[in-house]
Design an enzyme around this catalytic site. Structure first.
Site, mmCIF file in Angstrom:
data_model
loop_
_atom_site.group_PDB
_atom_site.id
_atom_site.type_symbol
_atom_site.label_atom_id
_atom_site.label_comp_id
_atom_site.label_asym_id
_atom_site.label_seq_id
_atom_site.Cartn_x
_atom_site.Cartn_y
_atom_site.Cartn_z
ATOM 1 N N ASP A 97 2.759 4.763 -4.062
ATOM 2 C CA ASP A 97 1.640 5.481 -4.252
ATOM 3 C C ASP A 97 2.173 7.248 -4.321
ATOM 4 O O ASP A 97 2.900 7.632 -3.378
ATOM 5 C CB ASP A 97 0.747 5.392 -3.334
ATOM 6 C CG ASP A 97 -0.778 5.843 -3.567
ATOM 7 O OD1 ASP A 97 -1.328 5.470 -4.711
ATOM 8 O OD2 ASP A 97 -1.286 6.786 -2.675
ATOM 9 N N GLU A 112 19.421 -4.264 0.657
ATOM 10 C CA GLU A 112 20.016 -5.291 1.720
ATOM 11 C C GLU A 112 19.508 -6.537 1.512
ATOM 12 O O GLU A 112 20.046 -7.383 2.083
ATOM 13 C CB GLU A 112 19.268 -4.514 2.935
ATOM 14 C CG GLU A 112 20.039 -3.282 3.354
ATOM 15 C CD GLU A 112 19.180 -2.914 4.573
ATOM 16 O OE1 GLU A 112 18.181 -3.265 5.238
ATOM 17 O OE2 GLU A 112 19.617 -1.623 4.980
HETATM 18 C C1 GLC Z 1 -3.031 7.114 -5.862
HETATM 19 C C2 GLC Z 1 -3.871 5.842 -5.922
HETATM 20 C C3 GLC Z 1 -5.406 6.075 -5.793
HETATM 21 C C4 GLC Z 1 -5.515 6.978 -4.588
HETATM 22 C C5 GLC Z 1 -4.507 8.177 -4.383
HETATM 23 C C6 GLC Z 1 -4.332 8.661 -3.195
HETATM 24 O O1 GLC Z 1 -3.474 7.677 -7.061
HETATM 25 O O2 GLC Z 1 -3.799 5.068 -7.035
HETATM 26 O O3 GLC Z 1 -6.283 5.202 -5.853
HETATM 27 O O4 GLC Z 1 -6.733 7.563 -4.293
HETATM 28 O O5 GLC Z 1 -3.304 7.767 -4.732
HETATM 29 O O6 GLC Z 1 -3.587 7.766 -2.105
#
Ligand code: GLC
Ligand code: CA
Length: 558
Positions: A218, A268
């Site tokens: 993310d 790993e």
């Molecule tokens: C990314 C995710 C989104 C979230 C953001 C903060 O863009 O896809 O859903 O709100 O990160 O974590």
């Protein structure tokens, strides 16, 4: 003798496959709280997912990407993580997780889990320790704390606006401020702190040891930050290029040190765990850095998702990205929908200018469903054509739960039922992302259309029954059966990652050939064109004799 050799060859092929499956996989994104609810409390859960593995197997996906399922107050749909190495008790237990992994693996489906390294939740043990330990402490150094401006530090350190609107700094009791690029419940980690590195390596090992096959990373482009003593203003920040790796926040060059370190851990394992970066960066070239084999290996490519339904744009995007991926030693990814954007069946039914800013925002005045006017039929026809085009391409295709039903955005969620911080932080302006997160309809009728035995946590509209799995199951022309047919055939395309463009007769038509000889033809225009020769394998809509109707894709075999 022959059989021995053959089986050895098959073993080698299997082993190679184990290491490269991600290169041309079909990956199905599950937003766990909205997929299937086994215990009837209105919230999708892991047991619900396990119960639907046969559905996923029949659909024909190679992997599932699971959005966050960790303990969370759900200030941002689970992207505010309290504990990276546990399951949210609201949706299951670690035992449920293990059972889900076994069921997926038994069905030959891999599992990719979401990992959220840019920020934790404000309920995370470390953030609580940081608050308790006070200014200047080692605990506080794991996050980004600053003194405020003004006589008594009563003003935020800068005028920065968070991604969900509203200030990006929040003040704590002793007067310091912490940075959160997203909601105030999501304090940003300080990736200059070694503890943060070590903890994420532990998390990668924790889930890899439990059998997950990979990670979706993310906000991968936001972790490394270089904040000067005197902070730039928001206007200055906006004017700073993100092309040279020197922006204070986004896509800094040293962010790659993090993922080089991760790759060592992922390697790993046997087979090595895969990773795919969510990186909204300036160019295909910048994106390719995240996808390098010495880093995450793959990165999302949002170019098609951001494009209008247009032959010229699609041609340019496909060509550029195939070339970039090759240079990077990766394979391309494609995606039209996910939990952050308006579903593509709806996007394509709106005026083209709305296709440019698909991240939910002021462009999307969908609440009430009237502004701008939505053409449902066109939207679905184009979405089916676009998806079938994508599934014919080399590279990995990422699908979002419900797109296989042709689901559209739910535009009329009452204000009091919303959950997304983007909705609350921009009152009356941003409809937020709840409209693409409404629980799936499995049956024509029932209290939550078969999602569970209780009412769903987000309201489902009456029309959901007609696009339910049950309604589409027996209809050969349904979107569900289109996806099933395409995914079944796609196995034959998951060989050499090549395509060859074929000159098309009309400017609105794209035509390419894959190494197995199959051809994919999409008519982006509205007028029918001559259908090229060949046996039809699958088409996104009805064909009329020797013609390919407008906004339709066909796969042909010579
Ligand atoms: C990314 C995710 C989104 C979230 C953001 C903060 O863009 O896809 O859903 O709100 O990160 O974590
Ligand atoms: Ca439940």
């Amino acid at each position: 003798m022959t059989t021995v050799i053959d089986s050895k060859a098959a073993d080698h092929a299997d082993q190679a496959n184990e290491c490269t499956w991600w290169r041309q996989a079909t990956v199905y994104q599950i937003y766990p709280r909205s997929f299937a609810d086994a215990n009837g409390d209105g919230i999708g859960d892991l047991v619900g997912i396990t119960s639907r593995v046969p559905y996923l197997a029949k659909l024909g996906v190679n992997a599932v990407w699971l959005s966050p399922f960790y303990p969370s107050a759900l200030a941002d749909g689970g992207y505010d993580v309290d504990d990276y190495r546990n399951v949210d008790p609201k949706i299951g237990t670690l035992d449920d997780f293990d059972e889900m992994v076994s069921a997926l693996h038994a069905a030959n489906i891999k599992l990719i889990v979401d990992i959220v390294p840019n920020h934790s939740s404000d309920r995370h043990e470390w953030f609580q320790q940081a608050l308790a330990a006070g200014r200047g402490s080692a605990e506080r150094d794991r996050y980004i704390f600053r003194e405020g401006l003004g006589e008594n530090g009563e003003l935020p350190p800068s005028d920065w606006v968070s991604m969900f609107g509203g200030p990006a700094w929040t003040r704590v009791d002793d007067g310091q401020w912490y940075l959160h690029l997203f909601a105030s419940e999501q304090p940003d980690f300080n990736w200059k702190n070694r503890d943060v590195h070590e903890d994420f390596l532990t998390t990668l090992r924790f889930w890899s040891d439990r059998g997950v096959d990979g990670f979706r990373v993310d906000v991968a482009h936001g972790c490394a930050k270089e904040l000067p003593e005197v902070l730039p203003t928001q206007a200055e920040l906006d004017a700073t290029p993100t092309t040279d790796g020197q922006h204070p926040i986004w896509d800094r060059n040293e962010v790659h040190d993090i993922y080089t370190e991760w790759r060592e851990v992922l390697n790993e394992y046997d087979p090595p765990r895969i990773a795919v970066a969510e990186a909204w960066v300036a160019s295909a070239e910048r994106r390719a850095r995240y996808a390098s084999p010495t880093e995450l290996g793959q990165a999302f490519n949002f170019d098609l998702l951001e494009a209008d339904f247009d032959a010229g744009s699609f041609l340019e995007i496909v060509s550029t990205n195939l070339a970039e991926a090759k240079t990077a030693g990766s394979s391309t990814t494609w995606v039209f929908s996910n939990h952050d954007v308006v579903r593509h069946a709806t996007r394509y039914g709106l005026p083209p200018r709305h296709g440019r800013d698909v991240k939910q925002g002021t462009e999307w005045l969908l609440s009430g469903g009237t502004t701008p006017e939505l053409d449902v039929t066109t939207g679905l026809r184009r979405a089916r054509a676009a998806s079938l085009f994508m599934l014919g391409l080399p590279g990995s295709a990422y699908l979002y739960q419900g797109e296989e039903l042709g689901l559209g955005e739910v535009a009329d969620i009452p204000a009091e039922e919303h959950q997304d911080p983007a909705f609350f932080r921009n009152p009356g302006v941003d409809p937020g992302r709840d409209g693409c997160r409404v629980p799936l309809p499995w049956t024509r009728e029932g209290v939550s259309f078969g999602f569970g035995s209780g009412e769903a946590h987000l309201p489902q509209p009456a029309w959901f029954g007609s696009v339910s799995v049950e309604a589409e199951e027996g209809d050969p022309a349904s979107t569900l059966n289109l996806y099933r047919r395409a995914l079944e055939l796609r196995d034959d395309l998951q060989t050499a990652e090549e395509l060859e463009w074929v000159e098309a007769d009309a400017p609105d038509v794209l035509h390419f050939r894959r190494p197995n000889g199959w051809e994919v033809v999409t008519n982006f225009g509205t007028e029918p064109v001559a259908l090229p020769a060949g046996t039809v394998l699958v088409s996104s809509g009805p064909l009329a004799g020797d013609t390919l109707p407008g906004e339709t894709t066909v796969w042909l075999k010579a």
